[in-house]
Enzyme design. Structure first.
Site, short mmCIF file in Angstrom:
data_model
loop_
_atom_site.label_atom_id
_atom_site.label_comp_id
_atom_site.label_asym_id
_atom_site.label_seq_id
_atom_site.Cartn_x
_atom_site.Cartn_y
_atom_site.Cartn_z
N ASP A 1 11.82 -3.85 0.53
CA ASP A 1 11.22 -2.87 1.19
C ASP A 1 11.52 -3.60 2.71
O ASP A 1 10.81 -3.69 3.28
CB ASP A 1 9.84 -3.38 1.55
N VAL B 1 -2.49 -6.15 10.58
CA VAL B 1 -2.22 -7.11 11.49
C VAL B 1 -3.36 -7.23 12.78
O VAL B 1 -2.83 -6.32 14.06
CB VAL B 1 -0.71 -7.69 11.49
N GLY C 1 -0.49 -1.63 8.22
CA GLY C 1 0.28 -0.94 7.15
C GLY C 1 -0.65 -0.69 5.87
O GLY C 1 -1.85 -0.37 5.43
N PHE D 1 -1.39 -1.76 3.79
CA PHE D 1 -2.85 -2.85 3.20
C PHE D 1 -3.88 -3.27 3.61
O PHE D 1 -4.50 -3.88 3.62
CB PHE D 1 -2.16 -3.84 2.18
#
Length: 695
Positions: free
Chosen positions: A488, A377, A372, A374
């Site tokens: 979001d 995962v 994503g 930042f």
């Protein structure tokens, strides 16, 4: 101060729920913690069949009682339908501090939930906020004092041993006084109360009591007195909050304000306790430690709300983990906390970095689930075999630090079957990691927008996903102890478990609201292009209706199988998704845009209803968009009429000279025509954080 405490020490999602059949002789079994609503199904009473007269009578009451209860001055209604042996009796009671529309929506939703969760049972009870519903093949209207069948829940935190005895005395005094007030109210049999308490962590105590208005004052007080006497010593000793849900009478007390409006009863606070107050007896204080475990996750107790304390928590974590070479087994307040009671039992929420490195094979590329705005995962497996998903904040970027703090604080407090669960956190060395339950079907977008995988999403699964996300949003907006705007919501932030049950994730951009607050304004507009409401993108105004807009866009993606961003990146496509759907809606050709991967089209009527709801959610004026509780009523009922939508606002993006990977200089214009001008394609990566300059 009261609002701060409310946000800080809110109900830990009824940490334990206890199901009681008071009239039975066996010991009541424990039920696992779960969010409202709670259901009581009596399968031993016999079942009815689909299409039977009994079912028709239940549905007749489901149609009549929501309006009858909401239009009553007492927010209470009873009813009976049909003739023996298929006669059905029902009781609906809404909380005295709610309004008519919320009452009607709650009762209608309770009927729907009862018919799903207690499928074909002739007797069902639903406990929810702000309503309670019971229907039965027995005459439950004849005996107003029959309060059998309850749920009991209590706050999982503990009042300190030195204060517990005084707190129990103060809360007991308040609860009984509130019960007296409710019994004396001849219209609603309802009361709320407040009392001051001499404690930094718990400065105020609040309470609520209610009976069904068809009870006399004496019957009401007797009913409340019975459950107070029976439940308080057994479950609420040393607890800062608890509640007993009964159909005929119920009460609740908390260390934060949980009802609407000012308290109807205010008691004077107790005198300061003596300095040498004797602690409670050992039998009472045992287990009253600061550690309060729920599985592997500990709730974080915070004295004030908002980003400031989130910063303190995060700074304390970082400082503590860097200075501590080995973590202690005992529960110790963070060294940098100015108040030892402010943050409790952090230790078991922290996971060692080596454990996560081993679990993810040192964050191997083969274990990467996605990436994503930042960071990435990763999938991992803990030593005991639990599968996890590890969200790893990029070490090279300072961007996202605030979002990680927000997510840590919020996700640790929120519990719902349609919200992703936090397993732990790691903040060692330069790593900033959040650890979640692993969702084997990954995110909705990875399946929905894949030509082959989307074939696994038939109509039933898509409807399940829509319903689940709607319930999760209603919990965030209206039902949880915190009022949260996600900001979001999108397909990539909806995760799917093995059975395709959806769970909302990524709370890094979420905002907390006070209960009286309806909207807020920010100059820092964050979100994902295509899902943002016009008032938010243009003026920075956000509210629960902003999430409703995002939800509407996502429904249209689920129905059509098309990304809303795909229109911008396709030079041959001249209109956006909302325009595309609206054109087909007005011409009556919705079936032409449906995703072929859904397969069976026999549910076209339901699909049309879903598109109608989606178009209502993306209306230009936030006031015209429905609340999520209303959306759930519409989704769950075939009898509720749904208004026709107006033409929604369509988004046009001017991207001259913009960085299309981050949208860092993008500006948006909105118009309600079907045309679109695109000067640059948006990022195909659908970046999570969007920095905009609103005009």
């Amino acid at each position: 101060m009261r609002n701060r405490r409310r946000l800080a020490l809110s109900y830990n999602l009824a940490a334990l729920a206890l199901f009681l059949e008071l009239a039975l002789h066996h010991a009541p079994p424990l039920a696992g913690a779960q969010p409202l609503p709670w259901q009581l199904c009596n399968a031993t009473s016999g079942n009815y069949t689909e299409g039977s007269t009994f079912q028709a009578n239940v549905r007749a009451l489901a149609k009549a009682l929501p309006g009858n209860a909401s239009s009553s001055a007492s927010l209470f209604a009873t009813g009976a339908a049909g003739a023996a042996p298929d006669k059905v009796y029902a009781i609906a009671l809404c909380r005295g501090d709610t309004n008519a529309s919320s009452c009607a929506a709650c009762v209608a939703n309770a009927f729907n939930n009862a018919q799903q969760l207690c499928a074909l049972n002739k007797r069902a009870t639903m406990f929810d906020d702000p309503c309670i519903l019971r229907y039965s093949d027995q005459d439950i209207l004849a005996n107003v004092t029959d309060n059998r069948g309850m749920f009991v829940a209590w706050n999982y935190n503990n009042v300190s041993a030195a204060k517990a005895q005084a707190f129990d005395a103060a809360s007991g005094r308040l609860v009984n006084a509130t019960a007296d007030y409710a019994a004396a109210d001849s219209v609603k049999r309802f009361g709320t109360g407040e009392v001051g308490f001499d404690d930094v962590t718990y400065p105020r105590i609040f309470s609520l009591a209610q009976c069904t208005p068809d009870m006399s004052a004496a019957e009401c007080r007797s009913c409340l007195g019975d459950i107070i006497r029976r439940m308080t010593p057994r479950y609420f000793v040393g607890k800062p909050g608890g509640r007993v849900f009964g159909v005929r009478c119920n009460f609740r007390f908390e260390s934060y304000s949980f009802f609407a409006g000012r308290p109807l009863l205010q008691l004077p606070g107790p005198p300061p306790p003596p300095a040498n107050m004797t602690p409670p007896a050992p039998g009472i204080s045992q287990g009253r430690k600061t550690t309060h475990r729920t599985g592997r996750v500990l709730a974080i107790t915070l004295p004030i709300a908002g980003a400031m304390l989130a910063l303190v928590v995060f700074a304390c974590f970082c400082s503590w983990t860097r200075r501590t070479s080995a973590r202690k087994a005992s529960s110790v307040p963070l060294p940098c906390s100015t108040n030892p009671d402010d943050i409790k039992s952090i230790d078991s929420l922290l996971l060692p970095l080596p454990t996560l490195q081993i679990a993810t094979d040192n964050f191997a590329e083969k274990n990467k689930l996605g990436e994503g705005g930042f960071g990435a995962v990763y999938k991992g497996v803990l030593p005991e075999g639990q599968e996890i998903a590890v969200k790893r904040l990029s070490q090279s970027s300072r961007q996202g630090l605030e979002e990680l703090k927000t997510e840590l604080v919020l996700v640790a407090k929120l519990r719902h079957k349609n919200l992703v669960s936090l397993v732990g956190v790691c903040l060692e060395e330069d790593e900033k990691l959040l650890v979640y339950e692993y969702m084997p079907n990954k995110s909705l977008d990875t399946i929905l927008f894949d030509y082959e995988k989307s074939k696994d999403l038939d109509w039933e699964k898509r409807l399940k996903i829509v319903n689940g996300v709607a319930r999760g949003l209603q919990y965030l907006h209206e039902d949880s102890q915190l009022r949260v705007v996600h900001r979001d919501l999108k397909a990539s932030n909806v995760l799917l478990d093995f059975d395709y049950n959806p769970k909302i994730s990524d709370f890094g951009l979420a905002k907390l609201f006070e209960w009286e607050q309806t909207q807020d304004v920010t100059s820092h507009i964050a979100g994902t292009y295509g899902y943002m409401s016009p008032e938010y993108a243009m003026r920075g105004q956000y509210s629960v209706k902003s999430d409703a807009f995002s939800f509407g866009v996502m429904i249209l993606e689920i129905v059509t199988g098309r990304r809303n961003s795909s229109f911008a990146s396709n030079s041959e496509q001249s209109i956006d998704l909302l325009s595309f759907v609206w054109e087909h809606w007005t011409t009556g050709t919705i079936e032409e845009l449906l995703d072929p991967a859904m397969g069976d089209r026999s549910a076209n009527g339901q699909i049309l209803k879903l598109v109608n709801i989606a178009l209502l959610c993306v209306q230009d004026n936030p006031a015209d968009r429905p609340m999520m509780s209303a959306v759930n009523v519409m989704l769950g009922s075939n009898t509720v009429s749904i208004q026709a939508p107006s033409r929604p606002t369509f988004c046009i993006q001017d991207m001259d000279g913009a960085d299309t990977d981050t949208f860092s200089r993008g500006a948006f214009r909105f118009q309600s025509t079907g045309t679109r001008k695109t000067n640059a394609a948006p990022s195909p990566n659908e970046v999570s954080l969007t920095e905009l300059e609103p005009r």
